[in-house]
Design a protein around this motif. Structure first.
Motif, PDB file in Angstrom:
ATOM      1  N   GLN A   3      15.529   6.593  -6.364  1.00  0.00           N
ATOM      2  CA  GLN A   3      14.485   7.561  -6.681  1.00  0.00           C
ATOM      3  C   GLN A   3      14.497   8.653  -5.636  1.00  0.00           C
ATOM      4  O   GLN A   3      14.876   8.461  -4.498  1.00  0.00           O
ATOM      5  N   ILE A   8       8.918  11.555  -8.355  1.00  0.00           N
ATOM      6  CA  ILE A   8       7.462  11.422  -8.232  1.00  0.00           C
ATOM      7  C   ILE A   8       6.800  12.627  -8.884  1.00  0.00           C
ATOM      8  O   ILE A   8       5.839  12.507  -9.649  1.00  0.00           O
ATOM      9  N   ARG A  18       4.384   1.572 -11.097  1.00  0.00           N
ATOM     10  CA  ARG A  18       4.939   2.811 -10.535  1.00  0.00           C
ATOM     11  C   ARG A  18       4.049   3.335  -9.421  1.00  0.00           C
ATOM     12  O   ARG A  18       4.518   3.751  -8.367  1.00  0.00           O
ATOM     13  N   ILE A  19       2.728   3.332  -9.678  1.00  0.00           N
ATOM     14  CA  ILE A  19       1.796   3.816  -8.660  1.00  0.00           C
ATOM     15  C   ILE A  19       1.951   2.992  -7.380  1.00  0.00           C
ATOM     16  O   ILE A  19       2.020   3.532  -6.271  1.00  0.00           O
ATOM     17  N   SER A  21       4.522   1.244  -6.333  1.00  0.00           N
ATOM     18  CA  SER A  21       5.822   1.500  -5.687  1.00  0.00           C
ATOM     19  C   SER A  21       5.818   2.824  -4.943  1.00  0.00           C
ATOM     20  O   SER A  21       6.312   2.931  -3.820  1.00  0.00           O
ATOM     21  N   VAL A  22       5.272   3.847  -5.583  1.00  0.00           N
ATOM     22  CA  VAL A  22       5.276   5.178  -4.947  1.00  0.00           C
ATOM     23  C   VAL A  22       4.374   5.164  -3.714  1.00  0.00           C
ATOM     24  O   VAL A  22       4.718   5.702  -2.663  1.00  0.00           O
ATOM     25  N   ARG A  23       3.222   4.530  -3.820  1.00  0.00           N
ATOM     26  CA  ARG A  23       2.323   4.461  -2.653  1.00  0.00           C
ATOM     27  C   ARG A  23       3.007   3.749  -1.493  1.00  0.00           C
ATOM     28  O   ARG A  23       2.878   4.161  -0.335  1.00  0.00           O
ATOM     29  N   ALA A  25       6.213   3.568  -0.946  1.00  0.00           N
ATOM     30  CA  ALA A  25       7.254   4.456  -0.419  1.00  0.00           C
ATOM     31  C   ALA A  25       6.638   5.546   0.460  1.00  0.00           C
ATOM     32  O   ALA A  25       7.170   5.896   1.512  1.00  0.00           O
ATOM     33  N   LEU A  26       5.521   6.068   0.043  1.00  0.00           N
ATOM     34  CA  LEU A  26       4.862   7.122   0.827  1.00  0.00           C
ATOM     35  C   LEU A  26       4.345   6.577   2.153  1.00  0.00           C
ATOM     36  O   LEU A  26       4.392   7.251   3.184  1.00  0.00           O
ATOM     37  N   ARG A  27       3.861   5.355   2.104  1.00  0.00           N
ATOM     38  CA  ARG A  27       3.373   4.751   3.355  1.00  0.00           C
ATOM     39  C   ARG A  27       4.510   4.546   4.336  1.00  0.00           C
ATOM     40  O   ARG A  27       4.359   4.728   5.538  1.00  0.00           O
TER      41      ARG A  27
END
Lengths: 378, 180
Positions: A3, A8, A18-19, A21-23, A25-27
């Motif tokens: 990704q 995103i 998805r939410i 996983s993205v959170r 990754a952002l952390r």
């Protein structure tokens, strides 16, 4: 699957996975977080700029359709006149506005097509209905049945409850109170059923039974009506048309979990969210409402004294009942793929609940003499 | 739908059965309309009910029975606009009060305001238009239809704007593997 930040930004559909996983990754990645945050800040600034210059949806629609032969009320004519200059200024300053207006006209044309199809065919337009889940599933209880079941529960407890000692009636106002540790089923004049989980109080003006004040917690099954049903707590307002949901409230927060239908949860400052079935959101004195998140309805609504199953695998239903009643329930192999939708009151008892389930499945129910071991089989 | 005119007149005069008949005739039209515009989504039911509620509330103020179509149409299009404007943005989808990776108190947040001003000026008119439509509430496929191009072309505009922002404001990007 690899990704990138663009994935995103380009996402149109956001599943809970998805939410999460993205959170995560952002952390974990400060540079990703910075880039995504800056993009969000940039696009939010563009959006805020646009929204500042645009009028309400009604005004925008009236402007878009101003040259079409539609009747306008006096209020609509006034709204259009007031908004005209704003819209024309927005068109000059924002390249998107022309396309929004064109889209509104296309929406109106599509409505005319649907209308004309209905007129030409002499009967209502063919409807490709929104899909119902296609898995093999069993809807045990229709909304009407739930109302009937709730009425049965009320009758089983006490026929006096509707006008009995738990309802305090002062001039023009009715109040229901459930003591701590008790459940009180209530049926409102419009047919709405609810279940107070004490300590809780519900009150309404007799001429407005669809506007209720709630202190404490309750599970609602709102009858669809001509007007919206609203619940006001100390921290939030919930508005629905016809639906089932739970409200957990205290002096500092209101949490709403939606089972069926749809509703809007609003904070006192006007910010609001729309919930979808299976989602929960919360308003606190500090702010909110939170972005709704998907929850396990059966688990989250246990405090209501109800088992709420929605397309729940039979194996999960059986596990819930086994744990709750400390019993063993075996299920034959040919039933293991079944799912159930239904709502049961815990005080019905496991035997009655399993009898209903077995009847709906056209299965046999066997039980041991001491009623600690049950078997469902066809 | 001319057969509905006498029914609408009675509905306008407060005849509850006539109101019910009018709403029943409108229901499938509205449902078909919303499915046509947003697809087979659960929100169709809510939008249909809201539109019927508008008709129910306003039918007694209908000046001409023949105006029902435009009256119902306006209500449905209003509801659709509210629906688009109420769709969650990326910012809202990722926001979590209990766990705010994008929160403004993040120590690296300082300076974003200046960055945003710089980046706004760098946007091409095409990119700005697409971002405006996106922030309004339209999906990329809908935007492509509105600007008469392909979804891929729309996303390419967004990607270029993102790359330009990244280059302008600095910062390294790392392609991540995010397992679904």
């Amino acid at each position: 699957m690899s990704q990138s930040p663009e994935h995103i930004i380009f996402a149109d559909e956001w599943s809970d996975d998805r939410i999460a996983s993205v959170r995560a990754a952002l952390r974990d990645d400060p540079e990703l977080r910075t880039a995504v945050r800056r993009w969000i800040a940039l696009s939010s600034a563009v959006g805020d700029d646009l929204r500042r210059d645009l009028p309400t949806s009604e005004a925008l629609v009236l402007y878009a359709l101003r040259d079409t032969p539609i009747d306008l009320s006096e209020d609509e004519s006034r709204l259009l006149d007031e908004a005209r200059r704003n819209v024309e200024s927005a068109i000059e300053n924002h390249p998107a506005v022309r396309h929004i207006l064109d889209r509104i006209r296309a929406d109106a044309d599509d409505f005319t097509r649907c209308w004309n199809e209905a007129a030409a065919s002499g009967h209502p337009a063919r409807v490709d209905r929104a899909p119902v889940p296609s898995r093999s599933g069993l809807r045990l209880i229709s909304p009407r049945w739930i109302a009937a079941a709730a009425a049965v529960v009320v009758l089983a407890v006490s026929t006096m409850l509707l006008f009995g000692p738990d309802a305090a009636v002062e001039t023009g106002r009715t109040t229901w109170t459930a003591d701590a540790g008790t459940f009180l089923p209530v049926e409102l004049p419009d047919g709405t059923n609810l279940r107070l989980a004490g300590p809780a109080t519900l009150s309404y003006a007799d001429d407005e039974p669809r506007n209720v004040d709630l202190t404490g917690s309750a599970f609602f099954n709102v009858t669809p009506g001509d007007t919206r049903f609203s619940i006001t707590t100390s921290t939030a307002t919930v508005e629905v048309l016809g639906t089932s949901f739970g409200v957990l409230s205290d002096a500092r927060s209101t949490e709403v979990t939606l089972v069926d239908g749809s509703l809007r949860l609003a904070a006192p400052d006007g910010r609001s969210v729309r919930l979808e079935p299976g989602h929960r959101s919360r308003v606190t004195v500090a702010g909110g409402p939170d972005v709704p998140g998907r929850v396990d309805l059966t688990d989250v609504l246990r405090w209501t004294g109800l088992f709420v199953f929605r397309d729940t695998p039979l194996t999960d239903v059986v596990r819930t009942l086994s744990e709750e009643y400390d019993i063993r329930i075996d299920v034959s192999d040919d039933l293991k793929d079944e799912t159930l939708t239904g709502t049961f009151a815990q005080e019905q008892g496991v035997v009655e609940i399993l009898r209903v389930i077995s009847a709906a499945l056209s299965a046999d129910l066997e039980m041991s003499d001491d009623r600690t071991h049950f078997t469902l089989q066809r | 739908m001319d057969d509905l005119i006498p029914v609408i007149k009675r509905a306008r005069d407060g005849d509850a059965a006539a109101v019910d008949q009018v709403l029943r005739r409108l229901h499938p039209i509205l449902e078909s309309f919303f499915i046509s515009r947003i697809g087979r989504r659960p929100e169709v039911s809510d939008l249909t009910q809201n539109s019927l509620l508008r008709v129910h509330r306003g039918i007694q103020d209908l000046r001409k029975p023949g105006s029902l179509k435009s009256f119902a149409m306006k209500g449905a299009v209003y509801e659709l606009q509210d629906y688009y404007r109420g769709r969650y943005t990326v910012k809202e989808m990722l926001y979590d009060a209990a766990d705010p990776p994008l929160h403004a108190t993040d120590p690296t947040y300082a300076g974003d305001r200046v960055d945003v001003e710089k980046a706004l000026k760098s946007l091409s008119p095409k990119a700005r238009k697409i971002i405006e439509l996106r922030e309004y509430g339209y999906k990329y496929a809908e935007i492509a239809d509105m600007v008469d191009t392909t979804e891929a072309a729309v996303k390419m505009q967004v990607k270029r704007a993102f790359d330009r922002m990244r280059d302008l404001l600095g910062g390294l990007m790392i392609c991540l593997n995010i397992p679904w």
